[in-house]
Design a protein around this motif. Structure first.
Motif, PDB file in Angstrom:
ATOM      1  N   TYR A 147       0.854  -1.187   0.000  1.00 19.38           N
ATOM      2  CA  TYR A 147       0.000   0.000   0.000  1.00 19.38           C
ATOM      3  C   TYR A 147       0.893   1.242   0.000  1.00 19.38           C
ATOM      4  N   ARG A 148       0.293   2.400  -0.198  1.00 25.21           N
ATOM      5  CA  ARG A 148       1.015   3.672  -0.133  1.00 25.21           C
ATOM      6  C   ARG A 148       0.909   4.210   1.285  1.00 25.21           C
ATOM      7  N   ASP A 149       2.061   4.507   1.919  1.00 29.71           N
ATOM      8  CA  ASP A 149       2.034   5.039   3.280  1.00 29.71           C
ATOM      9  C   ASP A 149       1.725   6.532   3.268  1.00 29.71           C
ATOM     10  N   ILE A 150       1.774   7.178   4.419  1.00 26.76           N
ATOM     11  CA  ILE A 150       1.392   8.591   4.501  1.00 26.76           C
ATOM     12  C   ILE A 150       2.334   9.501   3.718  1.00 26.76           C
ATOM     13  N   GLU A 151       3.531   9.032   3.426  1.00 24.26           N
ATOM     14  CA  GLU A 151       4.479   9.817   2.630  1.00 24.26           C
ATOM     15  C   GLU A 151       4.370   9.504   1.138  1.00 24.26           C
ATOM     16  N   GLY A 152       3.457   8.590   0.794  1.00 25.94           N
ATOM     17  CA  GLY A 152       3.263   8.232  -0.607  1.00 25.94           C
ATOM     18  C   GLY A 152       4.177   7.136  -1.103  1.00 25.94           C
ATOM     19  N   ASP A 153       4.946   6.526  -0.195  1.00 24.62           N
ATOM     20  CA  ASP A 153       5.861   5.449  -0.585  1.00 24.62           C
ATOM     21  C   ASP A 153       5.121   4.118  -0.616  1.00 24.62           C
ATOM     22  N   LEU A 154       5.485   3.273  -1.554  1.00 27.98           N
ATOM     23  CA  LEU A 154       4.933   1.931  -1.648  1.00 27.98           C
ATOM     24  C   LEU A 154       5.633   1.057  -0.613  1.00 27.98           C
ATOM     25  N   VAL A 155       4.850   0.423   0.273  1.00 23.89           N
ATOM     26  CA  VAL A 155       5.407  -0.396   1.355  1.00 23.89           C
ATOM     27  C   VAL A 155       4.602  -1.679   1.504  1.00 23.89           C
ATOM     28  N   THR A 156       5.217  -2.696   2.099  1.00 19.27           N
ATOM     29  CA  THR A 156       4.496  -3.954   2.312  1.00 19.27           C
ATOM     30  C   THR A 156       3.319  -3.729   3.266  1.00 19.27           C
ATOM     31  N   GLN A 157       2.285  -4.515   3.071  1.00 21.27           N
ATOM     32  CA  GLN A 157       1.105  -4.458   3.926  1.00 21.27           C
ATOM     33  C   GLN A 157       1.492  -4.809   5.360  1.00 21.27           C
ATOM     34  N   ILE A 158       0.801  -4.231   6.322  1.00 22.84           N
ATOM     35  CA  ILE A 158       1.082  -4.539   7.728  1.00 22.84           C
ATOM     36  C   ILE A 158      -0.189  -4.998   8.433  1.00 22.84           C
ATOM     37  N   VAL A 159       0.024  -5.623   9.600  1.00 19.40           N
ATOM     38  CA  VAL A 159      -1.064  -6.115  10.445  1.00 19.40           C
ATOM     39  C   VAL A 159      -0.961  -5.402  11.786  1.00 19.40           C
ATOM     40  N   ASP A 160      -2.092  -5.056  12.361  1.00 18.84           N
ATOM     41  CA  ASP A 160      -2.132  -4.394  13.669  1.00 18.84           C
ATOM     42  C   ASP A 160      -1.339  -3.094  13.690  1.00 18.84           C
ATOM     43  N   GLY A 161      -1.236  -2.433  12.536  1.00 19.65           N
ATOM     44  CA  GLY A 161      -0.540  -1.156  12.470  1.00 19.65           C
ATOM     45  C   GLY A 161       0.955  -1.229  12.634  1.00 19.65           C
ATOM     46  N   ARG A 162       1.549  -2.453  12.573  1.00 20.61           N
ATOM     47  CA  ARG A 162       2.996  -2.540  12.762  1.00 20.61           C
ATOM     48  C   ARG A 162       3.677  -3.752  12.138  1.00 20.61           C
TER      49      ARG A 162
END
Length: 194
Positions: free
Chosen positions: A73-88
Motif C-alpha cells: 500500500y502507499r504510506d502517509i508519505e506516498g511510498d509503496l510499502v508492504t502491507q502490515i497487520v495491527d498497524g505494525r
C-alpha cells in the motif's frame, strides 16, 4: 559523505559497526514500526507471483490483510510499502523457535521454493536509500532495537558496509561495491589509523 559513482554514501556506513544479533533482537525490525518495508512496483509484482508458495507460512491475520488490501500500500508519505497487520507487523513475518521472527519470503527462498529472497530495502537494513534526480543517498538508520547489532558488530570488528556486502552488490553491482570497499579502507586508514 563519500561519492561512489552516482551515489552519496553516509560516513556512518564506513565508521559504524553492525552485525545482526537475532538471538537478542529476535527479528524485531520486521514487527515494529509504523509502516511496512519499502518496495518497488517490480518487487510487488514478484511477491504477487510467488505469494501462493508462501501463503501457508503466513499468519491468518496476514492472509486476511493481503486479501483485503493486497501485498503493498502507499504510506502517509506516498511510498509503496508492504502491507502490515495491527498497524505494525509486516504481513510476511512468520515465527520460528523461541519467538524468532522470520521473513516468510526469505524462508521460502532459502528452502528453494521461490526465486525471490525479499525486498531489497529489507536486505539492506539498516541502510535506507533515498532517490534524488541525479544521485541516490545511502544512509544508515539508527534504531534502538538494533543496539545489540552495533555491539556485536563492534565485538567482531564488522563495519556496516562489510556486513551488508551481498545486498549492496545485489542493489548496486560488484564494481560499485569494490569501489566502495576500497574507498572505505582508504578513509579508515587516513582518518582512523585502522
Amino acid at each position: 559523505m563519500l561519492q561512489i559513482q552516482d551515489t552519496l554514501v553516509s560516513l556512518d556506513v564506513v565508521e559504524r559497526f553492525f552485525c545482526c544479533d537475532l538471538d537478542k533482537c529476535l527479528g524485531e525490525c520486521c514487527i515494529e514500526g509504523d509502516a511496512g518495508a519499502p518496495v518497488t512496483p517490480e518487487e510487488c509484482a514478484k511477491i504477487e507471483e510467488v505469494l501462493s508458495k508462501v501463503w501457508d507460512d503466513l499468519l491468518p491475520a496476514s492472509q486476511q490483510a493481503i486479501e483485503e488490501g493486497g501485498v503493498a500500500y502507499r504510506d502517509i508519505e506516498g511510498d509503496l510499502v508492504t502491507q502490515i497487520v495491527d498497524g505494525r507487523n509486516c504481513v510476511f513475518s512468520c515465527f520460528g523457535e523461541n519467538g524468532l521472527c522470520l521473513c516468510a519470503l526469505e524462508k521460502a527462498y532459502r528452502e528453494g521454493r521461490i526465486d525471490f529472497c525479499k525486498p531489497i530495502s529489507c536486505a539492506l537494513y539498516p541502510l535506507r536509500l533515498k532517490q534524488f534526480p541525479t544521485f541516490t543517498a545511502v544512509n544508515y538508520h539508527r534504531w534502538k532495537i538494533c543496539k545489540c547489532a552495533e555491539v556485536l558488530g563492534r565485538a567482531k570488528g564488522v563495519r556496516v558496509y562489510e556486513f551488508l556486502k551481498e545486498p549492496l552488490i545485489r542493489r548496486f553491482g560488484q564494481e560499485w561495491y569494490d569501489e566502495l570497499a576500497l574507498t572505505c579502507q582508504e578513509y579508515l586508514k587516513q582518518y582512523h589509523n585502522q
